[in-house]
Design a protein around this motif. Structure first.
Motif, PDB file in Angstrom:
ATOM      1  N   PRO A   1       1.046  -1.204   0.115  1.00 49.88           N
ATOM      2  CA  PRO A   1      -0.219   0.126   0.023  1.00 49.88           C
ATOM      3  C   PRO A   1       0.954   1.323   0.157  1.00 49.88           C
ATOM      4  CG  PRO A   1      -0.879  -1.721   1.430  1.00 49.88           C
ATOM      5  CD  PRO A   1       0.604  -2.160   1.087  1.00 49.88           C
ATOM      6  N   ALA A   2       2.031   1.246   0.748  1.00 48.25           N
ATOM      7  CA  ALA A   2       2.957   2.410   0.435  1.00 48.25           C
ATOM      8  C   ALA A   2       3.298   2.770  -0.933  1.00 48.25           C
ATOM      9  CB  ALA A   2       4.237   2.183   1.671  1.00 48.25           C
ATOM     10  N   ILE A   3       3.668   1.855  -1.776  1.00 47.90           N
ATOM     11  CA  ILE A   3       4.057   1.987  -3.084  1.00 47.90           C
ATOM     12  C   ILE A   3       2.884   2.139  -3.956  1.00 47.90           C
ATOM     13  CG2 ILE A   3       5.365   1.073  -4.714  1.00 47.90           C
ATOM     14  CD1 ILE A   3       7.320  -0.167  -2.798  1.00 47.90           C
ATOM     15  N   LEU A   4       1.863   1.338  -3.719  1.00 43.06           N
ATOM     16  CA  LEU A   4       0.778   1.294  -4.687  1.00 43.06           C
ATOM     17  C   LEU A   4      -0.539   1.609  -3.881  1.00 43.06           C
ATOM     18  CD1 LEU A   4       1.433  -2.014  -6.941  1.00 43.06           C
ATOM     19  CD2 LEU A   4       1.762   0.444  -7.525  1.00 43.06           C
ATOM     20  N   PRO A   5      -0.754   2.851  -3.545  1.00 43.73           N
ATOM     21  CA  PRO A   5      -1.996   3.233  -2.827  1.00 43.73           C
ATOM     22  C   PRO A   5      -3.284   2.886  -3.750  1.00 43.73           C
ATOM     23  CG  PRO A   5      -0.335   5.129  -3.357  1.00 43.73           C
ATOM     24  CD  PRO A   5       0.151   3.946  -3.750  1.00 43.73           C
ATOM     25  N   PRO A   6      -4.346   2.989  -2.810  1.00 43.74           N
ATOM     26  CA  PRO A   6      -5.478   2.988  -3.616  1.00 43.74           C
ATOM     27  C   PRO A   6      -5.760   4.363  -4.240  1.00 43.74           C
ATOM     28  CG  PRO A   6      -5.915   2.151  -1.411  1.00 43.74           C
ATOM     29  CD  PRO A   6      -4.420   2.811  -1.565  1.00 43.74           C
ATOM     30  N   PRO A   7      -6.633   4.475  -5.168  1.00 43.30           N
ATOM     31  CA  PRO A   7      -6.868   5.824  -6.038  1.00 43.30           C
ATOM     32  C   PRO A   7      -7.320   6.621  -5.091  1.00 43.30           C
ATOM     33  CG  PRO A   7      -7.575   4.057  -7.480  1.00 43.30           C
ATOM     34  CD  PRO A   7      -7.163   3.328  -6.036  1.00 43.30           C
ATOM     35  N   ARG A   8      -7.102   8.073  -5.467  1.00 45.74           N
ATOM     36  CA  ARG A   8      -7.486   9.130  -4.485  1.00 45.74           C
ATOM     37  C   ARG A   8      -8.734   9.610  -4.710  1.00 45.74           C
ATOM     38  NH1 ARG A   8      -2.098  12.901  -3.768  1.00 45.74           N
ATOM     39  NH2 ARG A   8      -0.718  11.310  -2.970  1.00 45.74           N
ATOM     40  N   ILE A   9      -9.279   9.068  -6.044  1.00 41.95           N
ATOM     41  CA  ILE A   9     -11.041   9.643  -6.456  1.00 41.95           C
ATOM     42  C   ILE A   9     -11.840   8.489  -6.425  1.00 41.95           C
ATOM     43  CG2 ILE A   9     -11.856  10.751  -8.556  1.00 41.95           C
ATOM     44  CD1 ILE A   9      -9.464  11.783  -9.427  1.00 41.95           C
ATOM     45  N   PRO A  10     -13.136   8.672  -5.880  1.00 42.07           N
ATOM     46  CA  PRO A  10     -13.435  10.042  -5.097  1.00 42.07           C
ATOM     47  C   PRO A  10     -12.701  10.366  -3.542  1.00 42.07           C
ATOM     48  CG  PRO A  10     -14.984   8.188  -4.564  1.00 42.07           C
ATOM     49  CD  PRO A  10     -14.115   7.612  -5.629  1.00 42.07           C
ATOM     50  N   THR A  11     -12.416   9.183  -2.813  1.00 34.67           N
ATOM     51  CA  THR A  11     -11.522   9.383  -1.907  1.00 34.67           C
ATOM     52  C   THR A  11     -10.662   8.236  -1.607  1.00 34.67           C
ATOM     53  OG1 THR A  11     -12.911   8.605  -0.038  1.00 34.67           O
ATOM     54  CG2 THR A  11     -12.895  10.941  -0.587  1.00 34.67           C
ATOM     55  N   THR A  12      -9.617   8.380  -0.904  1.00 34.35           N
ATOM     56  CA  THR A  12      -8.636   6.980  -0.492  1.00 34.35           C
ATOM     57  C   THR A  12      -9.430   5.995   0.243  1.00 34.35           C
ATOM     58  OG1 THR A  12      -6.738   8.302  -0.832  1.00 34.35           O
ATOM     59  CG2 THR A  12      -6.574   6.126   0.047  1.00 34.35           C
ATOM     60  N   ALA A  13     -10.271   6.724   1.187  1.00 37.04           N
ATOM     61  CA  ALA A  13     -10.870   5.711   2.002  1.00 37.04           C
ATOM     62  C   ALA A  13     -11.963   5.092   1.348  1.00 37.04           C
ATOM     63  CB  ALA A  13     -11.539   6.520   3.371  1.00 37.04           C
TER      64      ALA A  13
END
Length: 321
Positions: free
Chosen positions: A158-170
């Motif tokens: 997750p530190a290198i390949l985080p989830p997309p920020r759109i709409p939100t990361t959560a």
């Protein structure tokens, strides 16, 4: 006395004019012969321009192909060959192979991703099998791809390949967790899960009505639309039976290895050899590994003589007879 008329002596101007008149046709013909043909010059320029334009056109199509693949993956839509022909290649449909291969190289070198072909959907219901039998030639390829990472496993964190920020990361993190959970439940149930059992599992996790992403019904419809799961309805027995299976994108993006990794993560330090055996038994990995090993062994033990046809006997056999 008769008059004597003297002829006027030719002057230098007259001689020059006569010479020029005699030389004029020859000079014009020679000039016409020596002058290069405009058609040949135009042909040379056209050939060079076509080659240059062809290289530039191929480069532009490769760029469009890369952008199209990234856009499809962002929207979680498959990269279909029909869409590639319509939106990327246009009238250059025969250059699909060259454009596809070059786009693969750029995706791997620049983005650390590649296009992976989706598997075909399984025909499980009676109606699906009958429809498949009616087709003259069964499809051997889905002609659809998704982007997958080419990074080594140690870098897929997750530190290198985080989830997309759109709409939100959560929200994206919750969505990934939900479809991974649902796909894992289907895999561990043998590949097919009745609707009642899925609802039971979702109820245990307090996700039978609503989820952090959306309402449960809308979430399942989105998973079906994006190819993570497949809903099959069978009414051949007189009663409607609804079952869920893993879809093409779910097999590529999560797969059996992802399910095994999720189970190991849930158990944490409590993972033992017995857990590994249970995982293999639930996913059917043990049977497949044994079948693959048996096939490899039979292939290695087979001799070339077994594959020979019935032809003329060898000379040594004739001599012995």
């Amino acid at each position: 006395m008769p008059l004597i008329r003297k002829r006027r002596a030719p002057t230098a101007d007259d001689e020059a004019s006569e010479d020029s008149q005699d030389d004029t046709p020859t000079t014009a013909t020679q000039r016409q012969r020596r002058r290069p043909s405009p058609a040949s010059d135009a042909g040379d320029f056209v050939d060079g321009d076509e080659e240059t334009q062809g290289d530039a056109s191929l480069e532009q199509m490769v760029k469009k192909m890369v952008r199209f693949a990234l856009a499809c993956e962002y929207a979680r839509q498959p990269i279909r060959r029909a869409d590639i022909s319509a939106k990327v290649l246009g009238t250059h449909g025969r250059q699909f192979k060259a454009v596809f291969q070059e786009a693969q190289l750029q995706l791997r070198a620049t983005f650390g991703m590649e296009m992976t072909e989706l598997p075909l959907k399984e025909k499980v219901t009676l109606q699906q099998r009958r429809a498949a039998q009616k087709t003259e030639k069964a499809a051997t390829s889905s002609n659809a791809w998704v982007l997958t990472s080419t990074l080594p496993a140690k870098f897929r964190t997750p530190a290198i390949l985080p989830p997309p920020r759109i709409p939100t990361t959560a929200t994206e993190s919750a969505y990934v967790a939900l479809y991974t959970f649902i796909i894992s439940v289907i895999y561990l149930a043998g590949g097919q899960l009745p609707e009642e059992k899925l609802e039971r599992y979702l109820k245990r996790t307090n996700a039978d009505q609503t989820t952090p992403v959306d309402k449960t019904e809308k979430l399942l419809n989105r998973l079906i639309k994006e190819g993570y799961i497949v809903r099959n309805k069978d009414t051949s027995g007189g009663e409607e039976i609804v079952e869920y299976m893993v879809g093409p994108r779910g097999k590529v993006e999560v797969g059996e290895q992802g399910v095994a990794g999720l189970v190991r993560t849930v158990y944490g330090e409590g993972a033992t050899e017995e857990l590994e055996k249970r995982i293999e038994r639930s996913l059917g990995l043990g049977e497949r590994n044994r079948a693959a090993a048996a096939k490899a062994s039979s292939t290695a033990n087979s001799t070339p003589a077994e594959g020979r046809g019935r032809g003329r006997p060898r000379r040594g056999d004739d001599d012995d007879g």
